[in-house]
Motif scaffolding. Structure first.
Motif, mmCIF file in Angstrom:
data_model
loop_
_atom_site.group_PDB
_atom_site.id
_atom_site.type_symbol
_atom_site.label_atom_id
_atom_site.label_comp_id
_atom_site.label_asym_id
_atom_site.label_seq_id
_atom_site.Cartn_x
_atom_site.Cartn_y
_atom_site.Cartn_z
ATOM 1 N N LYS A 1 0.827 -1.196 0.000
ATOM 2 C CA LYS A 1 0.000 0.000 0.000
ATOM 3 C C LYS A 1 0.866 1.252 0.000
ATOM 4 O O LYS A 1 1.856 1.341 0.740
ATOM 5 N N VAL A 2 0.469 2.228 -0.818
ATOM 6 C CA VAL A 2 1.135 3.529 -0.829
ATOM 7 C C VAL A 2 0.069 4.611 -0.723
ATOM 8 O O VAL A 2 -0.932 4.584 -1.438
ATOM 9 N N LEU A 3 0.293 5.542 0.183
ATOM 10 C CA LEU A 3 -0.612 6.666 0.355
ATOM 11 C C LEU A 3 -0.041 7.880 -0.366
ATOM 12 O O LEU A 3 1.129 8.219 -0.185
ATOM 13 N N VAL A 4 -0.869 8.530 -1.173
ATOM 14 C CA VAL A 4 -0.468 9.728 -1.911
ATOM 15 C C VAL A 4 -1.096 10.933 -1.210
ATOM 16 O O VAL A 4 -2.322 11.058 -1.164
ATOM 17 N N MET A 5 -0.272 11.814 -0.661
ATOM 18 C CA MET A 5 -0.788 12.906 0.166
ATOM 19 C C MET A 5 -1.644 13.903 -0.603
ATOM 20 O O MET A 5 -2.653 14.382 -0.099
ATOM 21 N N TYR B 1 -5.540 7.286 -2.565
ATOM 22 C CA TYR B 1 -5.439 8.552 -3.289
ATOM 23 C C TYR B 1 -6.572 9.481 -2.859
ATOM 24 O O TYR B 1 -7.713 9.052 -2.688
ATOM 25 N N PRO B 2 -6.305 10.770 -2.661
ATOM 26 C CA PRO B 2 -7.358 11.674 -2.190
ATOM 27 C C PRO B 2 -8.450 11.897 -3.233
ATOM 28 O O PRO B 2 -8.175 12.023 -4.417
ATOM 29 N N GLU C 1 -5.465 8.428 9.785
ATOM 30 C CA GLU C 1 -6.367 7.281 9.710
ATOM 31 C C GLU C 1 -5.975 6.317 8.594
ATOM 32 O O GLU C 1 -5.978 5.086 8.785
ATOM 33 N N LYS C 2 -5.622 6.839 7.424
ATOM 34 C CA LYS C 2 -5.421 5.999 6.252
ATOM 35 C C LYS C 2 -4.007 5.431 6.118
ATOM 36 O O LYS C 2 -3.782 4.500 5.363
ATOM 37 N N VAL C 3 -3.038 6.023 6.837
ATOM 38 C CA VAL C 3 -1.649 5.612 6.671
ATOM 39 C C VAL C 3 -1.290 4.375 7.493
ATOM 40 O O VAL C 3 -0.216 3.795 7.317
ATOM 41 N N VAL C 4 -2.203 3.957 8.366
ATOM 42 C CA VAL C 4 -1.897 2.953 9.385
ATOM 43 C C VAL C 4 -1.177 1.723 8.846
ATOM 44 O O VAL C 4 -0.170 1.287 9.410
ATOM 45 N N ASP C 5 -1.657 1.140 7.760
ATOM 46 C CA ASP C 5 -1.042 -0.098 7.253
ATOM 47 C C ASP C 5 -0.304 0.114 5.932
ATOM 48 O O ASP C 5 -0.151 -0.822 5.141
ATOM 49 N N CYS C 6 0.167 1.347 5.702
ATOM 50 C CA CYS C 6 0.871 1.647 4.448
ATOM 51 C C CYS C 6 2.353 1.310 4.532
ATOM 52 O O CYS C 6 2.987 1.433 5.581
ATOM 53 N N ILE D 1 3.792 8.898 -0.485
ATOM 54 C CA ILE D 1 4.266 9.883 -1.453
ATOM 55 C C ILE D 1 3.922 11.264 -0.893
ATOM 56 O O ILE D 1 2.751 11.627 -0.784
ATOM 57 N N THR D 2 4.947 11.988 -0.477
ATOM 58 C CA THR D 2 4.775 13.350 0.015
ATOM 59 C C THR D 2 5.014 14.322 -1.132
ATOM 60 O O THR D 2 5.545 13.947 -2.178
#
Length: 317
Positions: free
Chosen positions: A4-8, A27-28, A40-45, A49-50
């Protein structure tokens, strides 16, 4: 691969998915996530991507126990607490190559615009405040003038190439003197900072923001510049003492400035907004359709390399 990757922020999505087709991309829906949503969403990432200019607070990093990588969209990564990330064993990458040419292009545009009074005359013409005449609305040509580049990295070199093509001379100051072959290719002369400021008709700031460069151009440095000189900043706002710059522009200590970045973005002081001898743009250095897509691709390639057990091409920490 169930990673998983979170895109800020909502940077180009298709390019990321092309490189990371098997990843779960968070992705937002709108322009960006709120701080509460990030936590909340980053927990299991596995990766985040900042985006330059948007600080990632340590609470977000701490909320992600599986986080192994922060991939920054942008060359500068002063939006990340590097020491905190490093203490948690998290690596950091940036995306420098795509930003080089568009940032140099913009710096050149700011130089031309402020010296030739282009933005000022455009504004006054629209407001019907221009009086036409052969000896009215005069400006300054850059041909034969000396450009002083502070920060002779990739962007500084790309700017030097443009300046030479425009008939300018180049001097530079850098933390470390560049290779003699590079100096000869630009006919560029290395100078101490104070000498560069005294000699240059245009001073361009192209250094990263670090503890050493913060406030590098202040009242004393501005006092060394020619009263006919222009200051260009496409680096980071805090490398200049902004109040000292405002005072120098008000007093005529320097002739003008071209600014893409500010000390407290997105706030721009009213004093600067009221000045005709300043060209102001809202941090557009890399803001082209092509560059944004290239940056997304490179960010994703850094992530792919790291999780494939390779060394990311742009690892900085």
């Amino acid at each position: 691969m169930n990673k998983k990757v979170l895109v800020m922020l909502a940077v180009p999505k298709d390019e990321i998915q092309k490189v990371l087709p098997d990843w779960n991309l968070i992705y937002p829906e709108n322009e960006k996530f709120s701080q509460e949503e990030l936590i909340e969403k980053v927990v299991d990432c596995d990766a985040i991507i900042t985006v330059y200019g948007n600080k990632i607070v340590n609470e977000v990093i701490d909320a992600a126990p599986n986080l192994k990588m922060i991939a920054n969209f942008g060359a500068g990564y002063d939006n990340i607490d590097v020491a905190h990330a490093k203490s948690k064993g998290i690596i950091i990458t940036n995306s420098p190559d795509p930003v080089t040419e568009p940032t140099a292009e913009l710096a050149m545009g700011l130089m031309i615009s402020v010296a030739r009074r282009m933005a000022e005359m455009d504004r006054k013409l629209r407001e019907k405040q221009v009086t036409w005449g052969v000896m009215r609305n005069l400006s300054t040509t850059l041909v034969g003038k000396t450009l002083g580049i502070i920060g002779m990295g990739a962007i500084g070199k790309a700017l030097a190439r443009r300046a030479i093509a425009s008939g300018m001379k180049v001097v530079y100051h850098n933390r470390n003197r560049v290779d003699e072959v590079i100096e000869k290719s630009f006919s560029a002369q290395y100078l101490a900072l104070d000498e560069l400021l005294k000699l240059s008709d245009v001073v361009s700031l192209n250094m990263p923001l670090t503890a050493e460069t913060k406030g590098m151009i202040g009242k004393e440095e501005l006092a060394l510049m020619k009263s006919s000189a222009y200051l260009i900043n496409t680096a980071r706002g805090p490398v200049i003492d902004q109040q000292a710059l405002i005072e120098a522009l008000h007093s005529g200590r320097i002739a003008g400035a071209g600014l893409d970045v500010y000390e407290n973005e997105p706030t721009v002081p009213d004093e600067l907004l009221a000045m005709d001898n300043v060209v102001l743009i809202p941090h557009l250095g890399t803001a082209t359709h092509e560059t944004r897509k290239e940056m997304s691709t490179l960010v994703a390639e850094n992530i792919k390399a790291f999780f494939n057990g390779e060394t990311p091409p742009n690892r900085v920490v």
